[in-house]
Motif scaffolding. Structure first.
Motif, PDB file in Angstrom:
ATOM      1  N   GLY A 162     -53.107 -52.167 111.056  1.00  0.00           N
ATOM      2  CA  GLY A 162     -51.699 -52.565 111.073  1.00  0.00           C
ATOM      3  C   GLY A 162     -50.888 -51.749 110.085  1.00  0.00           C
ATOM      4  N   ASP A 163     -50.181 -52.435 109.201  1.00  0.00           N
ATOM      5  CA  ASP A 163     -49.336 -51.779 108.199  1.00  0.00           C
ATOM      6  C   ASP A 163     -50.066 -51.607 106.863  1.00  0.00           C
ATOM      7  OD1 ASP A 163     -47.272 -51.630 110.018  1.00  0.00           O
ATOM      8  OD2 ASP A 163     -46.349 -53.512 109.363  1.00  0.00           O
ATOM      9  N   GLU A 164     -51.389 -51.558 106.934  1.00  0.00           N
ATOM     10  CA  GLU A 164     -52.192 -51.437 105.716  1.00  0.00           C
ATOM     11  C   GLU A 164     -53.165 -50.265 105.839  1.00  0.00           C
ATOM     12  OE1 GLU A 164     -55.236 -54.295 103.185  1.00  0.00           O
ATOM     13  OE2 GLU A 164     -53.834 -55.179 104.590  1.00  0.00           O
ATOM     14  N   PHE A 165     -53.145 -49.410 104.822  1.00  0.00           N
ATOM     15  CA  PHE A 165     -54.091 -48.298 104.748  1.00  0.00           C
ATOM     16  C   PHE A 165     -55.177 -48.698 103.769  1.00  0.00           C
ATOM     17  CE2 PHE A 165     -55.790 -44.362 103.040  1.00  0.00           C
ATOM     18  CZ  PHE A 165     -56.036 -43.644 104.198  1.00  0.00           C
ATOM     19  N   ILE A 166     -56.430 -48.379 104.111  1.00  0.00           N
ATOM     20  CA  ILE A 166     -57.565 -48.788 103.282  1.00  0.00           C
ATOM     21  C   ILE A 166     -58.431 -47.572 102.977  1.00  0.00           C
ATOM     22  CG2 ILE A 166     -59.591 -50.289 103.101  1.00  0.00           C
ATOM     23  CD1 ILE A 166     -58.165 -51.976 105.401  1.00  0.00           C
ATOM     24  N   ALA A 167     -58.643 -47.329 101.700  1.00  0.00           N
ATOM     25  CA  ALA A 167     -59.562 -46.294 101.239  1.00  0.00           C
ATOM     26  C   ALA A 167     -60.735 -47.004 100.586  1.00  0.00           C
ATOM     27  CB  ALA A 167     -58.877 -45.367 100.241  1.00  0.00           C
ATOM     28  N   THR A 190     -54.405 -32.248  99.868  1.00  0.00           N
ATOM     29  CA  THR A 190     -55.826 -32.048  99.598  1.00  0.00           C
ATOM     30  C   THR A 190     -56.474 -33.271  98.967  1.00  0.00           C
ATOM     31  OG1 THR A 190     -55.323 -31.081  97.431  1.00  0.00           O
ATOM     32  CG2 THR A 190     -55.551 -29.558  99.299  1.00  0.00           C
ATOM     33  N   GLY A 191     -55.723 -34.332  98.746  1.00  0.00           N
ATOM     34  CA  GLY A 191     -56.222 -35.504  98.030  1.00  0.00           C
ATOM     35  C   GLY A 191     -57.452 -36.148  98.630  1.00  0.00           C
ATOM     36  N   THR A 192     -57.384 -36.518  99.908  1.00  0.00           N
ATOM     37  CA  THR A 192     -58.531 -37.203 100.507  1.00  0.00           C
ATOM     38  C   THR A 192     -59.705 -36.241 100.712  1.00  0.00           C
ATOM     39  OG1 THR A 192     -57.582 -36.944 102.721  1.00  0.00           O
ATOM     40  CG2 THR A 192     -57.238 -39.057 101.609  1.00  0.00           C
ATOM     41  N   LYS A 193     -59.417 -34.967 100.932  1.00  0.00           N
ATOM     42  CA  LYS A 193     -60.505 -33.980 101.039  1.00  0.00           C
ATOM     43  C   LYS A 193     -61.228 -33.862  99.698  1.00  0.00           C
ATOM     44  CE  LYS A 193     -58.233 -31.327 104.630  1.00  0.00           C
ATOM     45  NZ  LYS A 193     -57.434 -30.144 104.928  1.00  0.00           N
ATOM     46  N   SER A 194     -60.457 -33.865  98.627  1.00  0.00           N
ATOM     47  CA  SER A 194     -61.029 -33.795  97.287  1.00  0.00           C
ATOM     48  C   SER A 194     -61.856 -35.045  96.984  1.00  0.00           C
ATOM     49  CB  SER A 194     -59.911 -33.646  96.253  1.00  0.00           C
ATOM     50  OG  SER A 194     -60.420 -33.725  94.950  1.00  0.00           O
ATOM     51  N   LEU A 209     -59.742 -41.280  91.439  1.00  0.00           N
ATOM     52  CA  LEU A 209     -58.813 -42.419  91.467  1.00  0.00           C
ATOM     53  C   LEU A 209     -57.359 -41.959  91.538  1.00  0.00           C
ATOM     54  CD1 LEU A 209     -60.431 -44.908  88.933  1.00  0.00           C
ATOM     55  CD2 LEU A 209     -60.417 -45.039  91.431  1.00  0.00           C
ATOM     56  N   SER A 210     -57.030 -40.899  90.816  1.00  0.00           N
ATOM     57  CA  SER A 210     -55.652 -40.387  90.840  1.00  0.00           C
ATOM     58  C   SER A 210     -55.243 -39.941  92.236  1.00  0.00           C
ATOM     59  CB  SER A 210     -55.492 -39.218  89.861  1.00  0.00           C
ATOM     60  OG  SER A 210     -55.594 -39.668  88.543  1.00  0.00           O
ATOM     61  N   ASN A 211     -56.137 -39.250  92.942  1.00  0.00           N
ATOM     62  CA  ASN A 211     -55.823 -38.820  94.304  1.00  0.00           C
ATOM     63  C   ASN A 211     -55.561 -40.014  95.211  1.00  0.00           C
ATOM     64  OD1 ASN A 211     -55.848 -35.954  94.262  1.00  0.00           O
ATOM     65  ND2 ASN A 211     -58.071 -35.959  94.163  1.00  0.00           N
ATOM     66  N   LEU A 212     -56.411 -41.033  95.110  1.00  0.00           N
ATOM     67  CA  LEU A 212     -56.236 -42.215  95.958  1.00  0.00           C
ATOM     68  C   LEU A 212     -54.946 -42.960  95.621  1.00  0.00           C
ATOM     69  CD1 LEU A 212     -59.918 -43.493  95.972  1.00  0.00           C
ATOM     70  CD2 LEU A 212     -58.706 -42.367  97.861  1.00  0.00           C
TER      71      LEU A 212
END
Length: 143
Positions: free
Chosen positions: A117-122, A95-99, A34-37
């Motif tokens: 658009g202007d929104e990133f979604i994980a 390295t966040g998303t790789k982790s 959660l911290s990485n995201l």
């Protein structure tokens, strides 16, 4: 911590979560995930016009799965590598998303990253045996 950080940069911060008390992933790994995201979300928001900054977190249970969605504002087009992971714009690479992906895969889950658009979604899906299912399994194993 991240709510305070988001507010400090003028980002709206919203959380709707139903996370089970016990999951199959160790608390320390779940916290790092959660911290990485959230770190990535805060960094992306800081680069956006202040009026449109936001981070929205939702987590819900669906049967034996925990579904986590983090939406945040982003400025400009995010580049993705061949595996669908965002390419870091940091000088030495991030390295966040790789982790996140490594942790999720190690626990039988899946992660997906995209931009609309202007929104990133994980999005993260993690399997877990909820309390009711554990009780049912325990009852069946006594037979």
């Amino acid at each position: 911590m991240y709510a305070r950080r988001a507010r400090a940069i003028g980002a709206a911060f919203e959380v709707k979560a139903d996370i089970p008390a016990k999951t199959d992933i160790p608390v320390s790994e779940f916290g790092v995930l959660l911290s990485n995201l959230l770190e990535n979300g805060c960094e992306a928001c800081a680069c956006c016009p202040e009026a449109g900054r936001f981070i929205k977190i939702s987590a819900s249970r669906d049967g034996g799965r925990l579904l986590i969605n983090i939406h945040n504002s982003v400025s400009g087009a995010v580049q993705f590598d061949g595996q669908g992971l965002p390419v870091s714009t940091k000088e030495n690479g991030g390295t966040g998303t790789k982790s996140v992906e490594k942790t999720v895969l190690a626990h039988g889950g899946m992660a997906r990253f995209r931009q609309i658009g202007d929104e990133f979604i994980a999005q993260v899906i993690l399997p877990f045996a909820d309390g009711d299912e554990r009780e049912k399994n325990a009852e069946h194993s006594d037979m």
